[in-house]
Design an enzyme around this catalytic site. Structure first.
Site, PDB file in Angstrom:
ATOM      1  N   GLU A 270       5.186   5.648  -2.405  1.00 44.02           N
ATOM      2  CA  GLU A 270       3.815   5.712  -2.139  1.00 44.02           C
ATOM      3  C   GLU A 270       3.005   4.611  -2.036  1.00 44.02           C
ATOM      4  O   GLU A 270       3.149   3.651  -2.982  1.00 44.02           O
ATOM      5  CB  GLU A 270       3.193   6.497  -3.264  1.00 44.02           C
ATOM      6  CG  GLU A 270       1.665   6.641  -3.423  1.00 44.02           C
ATOM      7  CD  GLU A 270       1.308   7.760  -2.520  1.00 44.02           C
ATOM      8  OE1 GLU A 270       1.898   8.615  -2.045  1.00 44.02           O
ATOM      9  OE2 GLU A 270       0.322   7.482  -1.908  1.00 44.02           O
ATOM     10  N   THR A 312       0.579  11.448   3.417  1.00 40.85           N
ATOM     11  CA  THR A 312       2.012  11.240   2.780  1.00 40.85           C
ATOM     12  C   THR A 312       2.924  12.155   3.758  1.00 40.85           C
ATOM     13  O   THR A 312       4.099  11.954   4.235  1.00 40.85           O
ATOM     14  CB  THR A 312       2.190  11.639   1.731  1.00 40.85           C
ATOM     15  OG1 THR A 312       1.137  10.978   0.654  1.00 40.85           O
ATOM     16  CG2 THR A 312       3.507  11.422   0.961  1.00 40.85           C
ATOM     17  N   HIS A 427       0.320   5.894  -6.509  1.00 42.75           N
ATOM     18  CA  HIS A 427      -0.859   6.598  -5.873  1.00 42.75           C
ATOM     19  C   HIS A 427      -2.088   6.091  -6.655  1.00 42.75           C
ATOM     20  O   HIS A 427      -1.950   5.971  -7.683  1.00 42.75           O
ATOM     21  CB  HIS A 427      -0.629   8.075  -5.934  1.00 42.75           C
ATOM     22  CG  HIS A 427      -1.364   8.931  -5.187  1.00 42.75           C
ATOM     23  ND1 HIS A 427      -2.464   9.092  -5.298  1.00 42.75           N
ATOM     24  CD2 HIS A 427      -1.017   9.711  -4.206  1.00 42.75           C
ATOM     25  CE1 HIS A 427      -3.038  10.157  -4.450  1.00 42.75           C
ATOM     26  NE2 HIS A 427      -2.168  10.284  -3.566  1.00 42.75           N
ATOM     27  N   ASP A 486       4.696   4.899   2.655  1.00 42.59           N
ATOM     28  CA  ASP A 486       4.275   6.030   3.366  1.00 42.59           C
ATOM     29  C   ASP A 486       2.833   5.490   4.202  1.00 42.59           C
ATOM     30  O   ASP A 486       2.645   6.065   5.281  1.00 42.59           O
ATOM     31  CB  ASP A 486       3.833   7.079   2.508  1.00 42.59           C
ATOM     32  CG  ASP A 486       2.864   7.302   1.306  1.00 42.59           C
ATOM     33  OD1 ASP A 486       2.696   5.944   1.202  1.00 42.59           O
ATOM     34  OD2 ASP A 486       2.689   7.923   0.764  1.00 42.59           O
ATOM     35  N   HIS A 487       2.109   5.006   3.456  1.00 42.61           N
ATOM     36  CA  HIS A 487       0.760   4.572   4.119  1.00 42.61           C
ATOM     37  C   HIS A 487      -0.051   3.525   3.476  1.00 42.61           C
ATOM     38  O   HIS A 487       0.707   3.061   2.248  1.00 42.61           O
ATOM     39  CB  HIS A 487      -0.175   5.724   4.338  1.00 42.61           C
ATOM     40  CG  HIS A 487      -0.287   6.541   3.114  1.00 42.61           C
ATOM     41  ND1 HIS A 487      -0.891   6.023   2.062  1.00 42.61           N
ATOM     42  CD2 HIS A 487       0.223   7.815   2.351  1.00 42.61           C
ATOM     43  CE1 HIS A 487      -0.924   6.953   1.012  1.00 42.61           C
ATOM     44  NE2 HIS A 487      -0.299   7.989   1.425  1.00 42.61           N
TER      45      HIS A 487
END
Ligand code: GP9
Ligand code: MN
Length: 630
Positions: A270, A312, A427, A486-487
């Site tokens: 994450e 995600t 996150h 993921d980003h």
């Protein structure tokens, strides 16, 4: 008594009809209460809503449910017939739907949506094991129906004598709609509704509203969608892939089949950004474990984030299908019943079991549905973990440590497996870490940036312990291990400290260069190396396919290990290569080294060639082309 016709003016509560009116009123009130109760019952029975009964969430959910039932009732009132048949039919239909929802929830932990009904094959095991899913308490969904039937039989003669005049019914319907609308508005305004999780919508606004919302969403997304694939389009897709595969199959390939038969362990971390790699604060590495892994692996340091509206889920989508994210919205929601070529399906042919592991609600990002299309054998969601340690994401998500540990207890490591881990501790918001002295962030303490650093430092420590576990289990040297982010985790609005920390300018070229994630591929037998070629998340599958010796004909991505040039196409149409950046917003080409503007005309042909991938990918997704090309 003479039968009164609709045209005969008669007060609703006229004395001579008082008894019948009261009976009818009773019927209506009982009807509304009964359907509201069934809806609410479903939600508590299936752990969507929890006690205390009168919590804020439950109250607003009930208000919204009442609003929904009143709106439906208003509608039925307009089509009212003396024998009350429309009411009976609707009750049977909604009861059947609630019952079906209950069964589906019991199996998949999520509500039935239009695509599921439309595409019955996605009912899957529910269809096969309906009997085993039924509980005695489900009788509640139908318990009122005999009463209503009895009621209608007993009163049928009396009911025949009256009929509320059409105009009065319309006025009553409008009033009910107004009450319903006001009630719903209140409930809606008090909720932070998330459109990313169907169960969350149900929890906050009720099952009734959800089904309405889902139908509206389905119609909106499919109304103008032309699913017919023309012959020209089929040809265009075929020619595109013939050329692409011809080029990529040319030379003997490095690392072909090197991971054949090995387990595949993918860890999608994450919000893990590229700048963290090798970075230190006050002499201490932020991600020492990732750095160590990189020394023993192939490390790609120019991989751009390609996610779009699915965040995600888009990263997951690209890794598992090598297609670009959807043009609008999230492919996970919009195209969850498509046919895809996926890692799981290819590995299934080789005898692998595949697991998606993510300690969060299974309905989030519509994962339950999409994982069927991807072909995961099992989806291990929050319902399968013991929530014994909360770290990150505001302090209420299962820690990465516990997630990894419990996951390895679930996976059957005796058989070849593909496990897709999606972590959570990194996150946002990273506030959980604000008061924790887990990593010395120096002068940045208590800033968004500092909290992010601490979150990623924790995620890295958990990753380190996971790798140790893999080594102890004898899996490290028997698996192809992929780690990537993921980003990004630091948005433009929170970039001040980051830019200061890295000594970067606040300009578009410096910023785009920060939109990278690390990609690490570890496999016994490879020579550790830093691969600088530009790429994106769509390129992960083709590299795995080459190393594991599986097919990947319809991939949008490329094998960066075996391709001459690197490039990445972003969902907004921007293109990055090893040398330049074409910004679709500015319609300008920049030199990536010094940020200076370049002559667009020189590059436009190449840019358009790369951007064609978006067009082909959209065709495949929007027209479900892979189903038709088989
Ligand atoms: C939740 C997690 C977060 O399941 O995947 O999604 P995001 O907010 O990062 O898209
Ligand atoms: Mn994410």
């Amino acid at each position: 008594m003479k039968i009164q016709l609709e045209s005969v003016k008669r007060p609703i509560f006229s004395r001579e009809n008082a008894k019948i009116n009261i009976a009818e009123m009773f019927f209506f009130i009982f009807y509304i209460i009964s359907i509201v109760c069934k809806c609410v019952y479903l939600q508590f029975q299936n752990q969507i809503n929890f006690k205390p009964l009168f919590s804020k969430t439950n109250i607003y959910m009930s208000v919204s449910t009442i609003a929904f039932v009143l709106a439906v009732f208003a509608f039925l009132l307009v089509f009212y017939t003396r024998n009350k048949l429309v009411f009976l039919i609707f009750n049977v239909l909604i009861s059947a739907l609630l019952f079906a929802d209950a069964l589906y929830l019991r199996y998949y932990n999520t509500i039935i949506t239009v695509p599921v009904i439309y595409n019955a094959r996605y009912l899957g095991p529910v269809k096969e094991s309906v009997l085993s899913l039924i509980r005695k308490r489900d009788i509640f969904y139908f318990i009122d129906i005999p009463f209503f039937i009895l009621f209608v039989i007993v009163y049928r003669k009396k009911f025949k004598e009256i009929k509320l005049p059409f105009l009065k019914r319309c006025v009553a319907a409008v009033l009910l709609i107004l009450v319903s609308f006001t009630g719903f508005k209140v409930a809606y305004s008090k909720n932070d509704t998330s459109e990313y999780d169907n169960n969350y919508i149900v929890k906050n606004l009720g099952i009734g509203y959800f089904h309405y919302y889902d139908i509206r969403r389905y119609v909106k997304q499919n109304w103008n969608r032309n699913k017919n694939l023309s012959n020209d389009e089929i040809n265009e897709i075929k020619v595109f892939f013939e050329e692409k595969n011809e080029q990529s199959n040319k030379s003997p390939k490095k690392y072909s089949g090197i991971a054949k038969g090995k387990n595949l362990i993918i860890i999608q971390m994450e919000a893990l950004q590229g700048f963290l790699v090798g970075q230190k604060i006050n002499g201490k590495e932020i991600t020492p474990n990732l750095n160590k892994l990189i020394e023993e692996s192939l490390y790609f340091n120019n991989i751009y984030v390609q996610v779009a509206g699915g965040n995600t889920s888009d990263a997951e989508f690209m890794t598992n299908t090598s297609l670009y994210p959807a043009k609008e919205g999230a492919a996970y929601f919009r195209f969850s019943t498509n046919e895809y070529n996926t890692l799981s399906k290819e590995l299934k042919k080789e005898g692998y079991d595949s697991y998606a592991l993510h300690a969060y609600g299974p309905a989030f990002w519509n994962r339950t549905e999409m994982y069927k299309a991807i072909g995961f054998d099992r989806f291990i969601s929050v319902n399968d973990y013991v929530l014994d340690e909360y770290i990150g994401w505001g302090g209420w998500a299962l820690s990465d440590d516990s997630f990894y540990r419990q996951s390895m207890e679930i996976i059957d490591v005796q058989k070849p497996f593909y496990s897709f881990f999606i972590t959570l501790s990194g996150h946002h918001p990273y506030t959980y870490f604000e008061d924790k002295q887990t990593f010395d962030v120096g002068k940045y303490d208590k800033t968004y940036f500092a909290n992010y650093i601490k979150a990623q430092n924790y995620a890295d420590a958990a990753l380190g312990r996971f790798i140790e576990r893999l080594k102890n289990m004898g899996l490290y040297d028997n698996s192809l291990i992929i780690v990537y982010g993921d980003h990004t985790g630091l948005p433009k609005a929170q970039s001040k400290e980051l830019l200061e920390f890295l000594g970067k300018k606040d300009d578009s070229v410096d910023w785009i260069k920060l939109q990278k994630i690390p990609l690490v591929i570890h496999c016994p037998g490879i020579d550790p190396e830093v691969i600088e070629k530009t790429g994106g998340q769509v390129d992960i599958f083709p590299m795995i396919a080459n190393m594991m010796g599986i097919k990947n004909y319809y991939a949008m991505g490329k094998d960066l290990i075996n391709s001459e040039k690197g490039y990445a196409v972003l969902r907004n149409g921007s293109v990055l290569t090893d040398d330049y950046y074409y910004s679709s917003e500015a319609d300008t080409v920049y030199d990536l080294k010094n940020g200076s503007e370049l002559d667009k005309d020189i590059y436009i042909e190449e840019i358009e060639k790369y951007r064609k991938e978006l067009k082909i990918s959209d065709l495949i997704i929007e027209k479900d082309a892979l189903r038709k090309l088989k």
